[in-house]
Design an enzyme around this catalytic site. Structure first.
Site, short mmCIF file in Angstrom:
data_model
loop_
_atom_site.label_atom_id
_atom_site.label_comp_id
_atom_site.label_asym_id
_atom_site.label_seq_id
_atom_site.Cartn_x
_atom_site.Cartn_y
_atom_site.Cartn_z
N THR A 181 0.88 -1.17 0.00
CA THR A 181 0.00 0.00 0.00
C THR A 181 0.91 1.20 0.00
O THR A 181 2.04 1.10 0.45
CB THR A 181 -0.81 0.02 1.33
OG1 THR A 181 -1.64 -1.12 1.37
CG2 THR A 181 -1.65 1.26 1.48
N GLY B 242 -9.72 -4.31 2.41
CA GLY B 242 -8.83 -4.29 3.57
C GLY B 242 -9.06 -3.04 4.40
O GLY B 242 -10.11 -2.40 4.35
N ASP B 243 -8.02 -2.67 5.14
CA ASP B 243 -8.11 -1.50 6.01
C ASP B 243 -7.93 -0.18 5.25
O ASP B 243 -8.38 0.87 5.72
CB ASP B 243 -7.02 -1.57 7.09
CG ASP B 243 -5.62 -1.60 6.45
OD1 ASP B 243 -5.46 -2.26 5.39
OD2 ASP B 243 -4.70 -0.97 7.00
N GLY C 255 0.24 -3.15 5.24
CA GLY C 255 0.24 -4.53 5.71
C GLY C 255 -1.16 -5.09 5.73
O GLY C 255 -2.13 -4.38 5.47
N GLY D 90 -4.61 -5.88 6.01
CA GLY D 90 -5.63 -5.06 6.64
C GLY D 90 -6.55 -5.79 7.59
O GLY D 90 -7.22 -5.16 8.42
N1 ASP Z 1 -3.38 -2.67 3.67
C1 ASP Z 1 -3.67 -3.25 2.40
C2 ASP Z 1 -4.87 -4.11 2.48
O1 ASP Z 1 -5.08 -4.81 3.46
C3 ASP Z 1 -2.62 -4.03 1.74
C4 ASP Z 1 -1.24 -4.00 2.30
O2 ASP Z 1 -0.71 -2.97 2.65
O3 ASP Z 1 -0.61 -5.04 2.36
O4 ASP Z 1 -5.59 -4.18 1.51
#
Ligand code: ASP
Length: 319
Positions: A180, A210-211, A232, A234
């Site tokens: 992200t 995701g988050d 990361g 989410g």
């Molecule tokens: N945060 C993002 C999600 O969960 C992806 C990521 O940063 O790994 O979609």
């Protein structure tokens, strides 16, 4: 004035700072920086070149927040566009809604005059085909051309719930299926803003969010306290409202460092291995900034108006 970003945001830091030195706000800065990363086909986690879901579709998620007004805009699962962050900004500024996904978000993009552009690159499509063949060597790739066939495939290949444990294993540290971009900025008036953009969990389940597009989870900005954002998996951040938690901890009087560590300890308390992939950056109203990461060797990047080029800072484990 300061801008900070997740490491892959380095290429957008100058544009973000330039937006503010040209008289723009923190919101202008975070949007400008994010757009540079969304345009970069080499980044497999954001915008153009982002990796697709299991159906081979790139669906983008983004959120932006103005810490001065506490207005925010978020879009999820957007196809056929590269600059999801700009769509989120249109939503923030034109309201009345805060969060629009899927067909509605694509319709909104047309209404506000954003031109369509397919973010799926040949390289990302080839990676998706390789991924399927690795796991299912007998696959007839010609069948993958039709969306209906693909939807059936999700069942046939047990990529639905039965495949989820494998997906979780793949999402751990060192994962290439995640990423992200985060941008946080503070302008000359002391206002802060946040922006996040992502193509989400590569090869993920259709409809998964995701988050990143959820305000309060993957990002938050409030000029009274500061701004925070995460990268990361989410699925853990969604359960702990991490970005908003950091600002609430700041509001109780904690220092920035302690506030971020406390919010990350909340994540750790979930006792979920996906926490090992989380990294957080944060900024307080005094312009102090920190980053902590459970994944090893992580760094974030930042630039102030007194600097001619970006700098990198380590992201230690929060302990
Ligand atoms: N945060 C993002 C999600 O969960 C992806 C990521 O940063 O790994 O979609």
């Amino acid at each position: 004035m300061i801008v900070l970003a997740s490491r892959n945001g380095r290429i957008g830091l100058q544009a973000a700072m330039q937006a503010m030195t040209n008289g723009g706000s923190a919101v202008d800065a975070v949007e400008a920086g994010t757009r540079v990363v969304e345009r970069n086909p080499e980044d497999p986690t954001v915008g153009l070149g982002g990796l697709p879901n299991i159906l081979g579709e790139v669906r983008l998620d983004a959120a932006i927040m103005d810490g001065r007004s506490l207005r925010g805009g978020a879009v999820g699962s957007v196809r056929r566009h590269v600059h999801a962050i700009t769509l989120a900004r249109h939503l923030m500024e034109r309201g009345p809604h805060v969060f629009v996904v899927g067909d509605g978000a694509e319709r909104l993009a047309a209404e506000v005059g954003l031109s369509e552009e397919e973010p799926l690159t040949e390289r990302a499509a080839a990676a998706w085909r390789r991924r399927l063949l690795e796991r299912f060597p007998d696959l007839d790739l010609d069948r993958l051309a039709q969306r209906d066939d693909l939807l059936r495939l999700v069942d046939d290949l047990q990529l639905s719930m039965a495949g989820w444990e494998e997906m979780k294993r793949e999402a751990g540290p060192g994962s290439t299926t995640h990423g992200t971009v985060n941008f946080l900025a503070q302008d000359g008036d002391g206002n802060v803003a946040s922006a996040v953009s992502t193509s989400g969990w590569a090869w993920g389940y259709p409809g998964r969010l995701g988050d990143s597009p959820v305000l309060g989870c993957g990002s938050y900005a409030d000029s009274r306290w500061g701004a925070a954002a995460s990268t990361g998996t989410g699925e853990v951040v969604l359960r702990m409202s991490t970005a908003r938690s950091i600002l609430l901890y700041l509001k109780t009087g904690m220092k920035l460092d302690a506030a971020v560590r406390e919010a990350m300890a909340d994540l750790r308390a979930l006792d979920d291995p996906l926490v090992e992939h989380i990294a957080v950056i944060a900024l307080d109203r005094g312009g102090e900034h920190v980053g902590y990461a459970y994944r090893p060797d992580e760094r974030y990047v930042y630039m102030t108006d007194a600097m001619s080029r970006p700098a990198e800072a380590q992201m230690p484990a929060p302990g």
